[in-house]
Design a protein around this motif. Structure first.
Motif, PDB file in Angstrom:
ATOM      1  N   GLU A 502     -18.611  14.311  82.044  1.00 42.69           N
ATOM      2  CA  GLU A 502     -19.533  13.474  81.274  1.00 42.69           C
ATOM      3  C   GLU A 502     -18.819  12.225  80.727  1.00 42.69           C
ATOM      4  O   GLU A 502     -17.612  12.228  80.493  1.00 42.69           O
ATOM      5  CB  GLU A 502     -20.120  14.275  80.113  1.00 42.69           C
ATOM      6  CG  GLU A 502     -20.972  15.449  80.547  1.00 42.69           C
ATOM      7  CD  GLU A 502     -21.563  16.188  79.357  1.00 42.69           C
ATOM      8  OE1 GLU A 502     -21.169  15.874  78.211  1.00 42.69           O
ATOM      9  OE2 GLU A 502     -22.419  17.063  79.575  1.00 42.69           O
ATOM     10  N   ASN A 503     -19.627  11.168  80.524  1.00 41.76           N
ATOM     11  CA  ASN A 503     -19.158   9.945  79.851  1.00 41.76           C
ATOM     12  C   ASN A 503     -17.983   9.282  80.566  1.00 41.76           C
ATOM     13  O   ASN A 503     -17.131   8.655  79.925  1.00 41.76           O
ATOM     14  CB  ASN A 503     -18.780  10.246  78.391  1.00 41.76           C
ATOM     15  CG  ASN A 503     -19.935  10.842  77.611  1.00 41.76           C
ATOM     16  OD1 ASN A 503     -21.067  10.389  77.716  1.00 41.76           O
ATOM     17  ND2 ASN A 503     -19.651  11.888  76.849  1.00 41.76           N
ATOM     18  N   VAL A 504     -17.921   9.407  81.873  1.00 45.40           N
ATOM     19  CA  VAL A 504     -16.848   8.776  82.647  1.00 45.40           C
ATOM     20  C   VAL A 504     -17.298   7.381  83.082  1.00 45.40           C
ATOM     21  O   VAL A 504     -18.452   7.177  83.477  1.00 45.40           O
ATOM     22  CB  VAL A 504     -16.495   9.638  83.881  1.00 45.40           C
ATOM     23  CG1 VAL A 504     -15.564   8.877  84.829  1.00 45.40           C
ATOM     24  CG2 VAL A 504     -15.835  10.936  83.441  1.00 45.40           C
ATOM     25  N   TRP A 505     -16.357   6.433  83.027  1.00 45.72           N
ATOM     26  CA  TRP A 505     -16.614   5.072  83.492  1.00 45.72           C
ATOM     27  C   TRP A 505     -15.702   4.806  84.685  1.00 45.72           C
ATOM     28  O   TRP A 505     -14.477   4.889  84.573  1.00 45.72           O
ATOM     29  CB  TRP A 505     -16.361   4.072  82.366  1.00 45.72           C
ATOM     30  CG  TRP A 505     -16.498   2.625  82.794  1.00 45.72           C
ATOM     31  CD1 TRP A 505     -17.175   2.146  83.865  1.00 45.72           C
ATOM     32  CD2 TRP A 505     -15.918   1.494  82.142  1.00 45.72           C
ATOM     33  NE1 TRP A 505     -17.082   0.782  83.943  1.00 45.72           N
ATOM     34  CE2 TRP A 505     -16.307   0.339  82.890  1.00 45.72           C
ATOM     35  CE3 TRP A 505     -15.144   1.323  80.999  1.00 45.72           C
ATOM     36  CZ2 TRP A 505     -15.919  -0.943  82.525  1.00 45.72           C
ATOM     37  CZ3 TRP A 505     -14.765   0.040  80.649  1.00 45.72           C
ATOM     38  CH2 TRP A 505     -15.144  -1.078  81.403  1.00 45.72           C
ATOM     39  N   ILE A 506     -16.316   4.489  85.826  1.00 45.79           N
ATOM     40  CA  ILE A 506     -15.577   4.228  87.067  1.00 45.79           C
ATOM     41  C   ILE A 506     -15.750   2.754  87.420  1.00 45.79           C
ATOM     42  O   ILE A 506     -16.869   2.285  87.626  1.00 45.79           O
ATOM     43  CB  ILE A 506     -16.071   5.124  88.207  1.00 45.79           C
ATOM     44  CG1 ILE A 506     -15.849   6.603  87.850  1.00 45.79           C
ATOM     45  CG2 ILE A 506     -15.360   4.793  89.513  1.00 45.79           C
ATOM     46  CD1 ILE A 506     -16.500   7.571  88.807  1.00 45.79           C
TER      47      ILE A 506
END
Length: 549
Positions: A502-506
């Motif tokens: 969750e809440n990952v920025w790629i």
């Protein structure tokens, strides 16, 4: 080197043996003893003879061997594998030698090319298991359900077993005690060699010589098995990838084989158990099957690999004009044809209307018109996308899909958003059924490509930049043996699932490779190539990606 035996002009390899024997008489006696002691009540008898007739398709056979290597040892113990080589002139023998120490199988090589039909018949003759399955060398076996099939066949007695091409049915095993109903259900699929498994005792010694050169020698064998069995079976599970070498198929007269020859075979079996009513229905199915070919390749003259000589004369003589007209009506008003013409007509109309409406409003309210048109277009694309996916939550907005495959294996949560160029691929493999799960509030920027052969999970509230690749598979395992074959022919291999928390920025231009887990709250910098797990709440970047903070 494996032990070799010469008999009846054939050369057979028996792997995992070390002695070299060329004693013709002893081996001939041993073979005769095996044939005389053949018993269908023998508790030591194997369940399935898997026979692969081949000719000059070495690379196909290599791929087939790779698939066979994935069969579980317990299942291999209940099978015999026979490769029947019709005197190939390519490197088929070399491919066989590569695998003879890795896999138990019998290799039969003809001294001369005896023709495809005789090679098929040879497979029936050499089979010794309870059931015999002739599998095309380019119909690559899928092994994940093989254990289920063998378990069932070991316990039950059937005449003919059909491996259905429609694997969406909820009934895995559909048993038929009515032979007519079963044959009508099969219709022209009885001509598909790889789709039918016969009870060996029903086909092993029957005379099929008069059907040579019909291209349908397997059909009377299947009919004989179906009519002799008290029960027959349809299995709704995938067991092979159909026809990877379809560009090489053909060369014969399609209408002579699938109309004239097939009708003649059906007529001959009228006195052997096929009812008159079933015969009429089977001929109707033949007409329905060949008419699209007649329409596309004879009337519209589209190119194909088949000969089409005397197509109309053969159809008229064998099927009758009334039957052909009825098939034409069903074909023209079929869902497929109506959909085709609706798309063909509405596509230019849609473009014209779009041009008129957008330009008209652009003259009056330029900004508002552009936003309105974008909203309408996105809603149309999103609705179409929703119906192609297994499950989609509320508020789905997709601006453009470049490619979508295996949508039924995809599950998407609420508030999903994707810009143009979205590419989602779910690929079936012998080892896995693909699964792509996307959580709630996930945003994908332009040109995101997600490829799944095993499992990819994307958690809630994930933001993915443009030009990102996420994949859980590769073409082959990069062994020396596989690197010698073209990448497209290598087996799809998954190192492991990809899990994004969750809440990952790629960031943009990121590549996430198989077997990777990215912990929740992490940031992946632009251009990173992620090859290893990223702990939660980390910042990673580089090629290969390393923990920065």
């Amino acid at each position: 080197m494996g032990r070799q035996r010469h008999h009846n002009g054939l050369l057979s390899y028996h792997p995992r043996t070390n002695a070299l024997g060329l004693h013709h008489l002893q081996n001939k006696k041993r073979l005769m003893a095996q044939q005389l002691s053949f018993s269908y009540d023998n508790p030591q008898q194997k369940v399935l003879s898997l026979c692969i007739p081949t000719y000059n398709r070495a690379e196909c056979l290599r791929e087939q061997f790779k698939r066979l290597m994935t069969i579980q040892p317990a299942d291999l113990d209940r099978m015999e594998i026979i490769i029947s080589d019709n005197c190939s002139t390519d490197n088929t023998s070399q491919v066989v030698n590569e695998y003879k120490e890795k896999l138990d199988f019998v290799y039969l090589r003809n001294d001369e090319n005896i023709g495809a039909d005789r090679n098929f018949l040879q497979c029936f003759r050499k089979a010794t298991a309870k059931y015999v399955w002739l599998l095309g060398d380019d119909d690559y076996i899928q092994t994940r359900h093989l254990n289920t099939l063998i378990d069932h066949l070991e316990k039950e007695d059937y005449g003919l077993v059909q491996l259905s091409l429609n694997c969406n049915s909820k009934n895995t095993f559909r048993i038929y005690d009515d032979q007519d109903e079963f044959l009508n259900k099969l219709n022209v699929r009885i001509t598909y060699m790889s789709s039918n498994i016969d009870r060996t005792e029903y086909v092993r010694d029957i005379s099929l010589e008069k059907y040579f050169d019909t291209h349908l020698v397997q059909v009377p064998a299947h009919l004989h098995a179906a009519l002799r069995g008290k029960e027959n079976l349809i299995v709704n599970l995938p067991f092979y990838d159909s026809g990877t070498q379809t560009q090489n198929n053909g060369g014969y007269n399609l209408f002579e084989v699938f109309v004239k020859n097939l009708v003649k075979i059906y007529d001959e079996f009228e006195d052997n158990g096929i009812s008159v009513n079933s015969l009429i229905l089977l001929k109707n199915k033949i007409s329905d099957f060949v008419f699209p070919y007649f329409f596309n390749h004879v009337i519209l003259k589209k190119p194909c690999n088949f000969k089409l000589d005397n197509a109309w004369e053969i159809m008229k003589e064998e099927l009758g004009i009334a039957r052909i007209i009825w098939s034409a009506i069903k074909f023209i008003f079929s869902y497929k044809m109506i959909s085709h013409w609706v798309k063909k007509i509405t596509k230019p109309v849609y473009k014209i209307l779009a041009f008129i409406i957008s330009n008209f409003f652009a003259l009056i309210w330029p900004d508002k018109a552009a936003r309105l048109w974008k909203k309408i277009r996105t809603r149309i694309i999103s609705n179409r996308f929703r119906y192609q996916i297994g499950h989609v939550g509320k508020n789905c907005n997709v601006e453009g899909v470049d490619f979508l495959n295996g949508g039924k294996n995809i599950s998407i949560g609420d508030n999903f958003s994707a810009l143009k160029g979205l590419r989602l691929e779910c690929v079936n493999t012998p080892d896995h059924t693909p699964n792509l799960t996307i959580g709630n509030d996930v945003t994908l920027n332009a040109r995101v490509h997600i490829g799944v052969a095993n499992k990819i999970i994307i958690g809630n509230h994930v933001l993915i930049g443009s030009n990102v690749l996420i994949t859980d598979h590769s073409h082959g395992k990069n062994s020396e043996e596989e690197l010698m074959s073209p990448p497209r022919s290598r087996t799809i291999y998954s190192k492991g699932p990809v899990i994004i928390g969750e809440n990952v920025w790629i960031g943009e231009n990121v590549c996430i490779l198989p077997g990777v887990t990215i912990g929740k709250g992490s940031v992946i910098g632009a251009g990173a190539v992620v090859t290893k797990d990223i702990p939660p709440f980390s910042i990673a970047g580089g090629n290969p990606a390393r923990i920065i903070k």
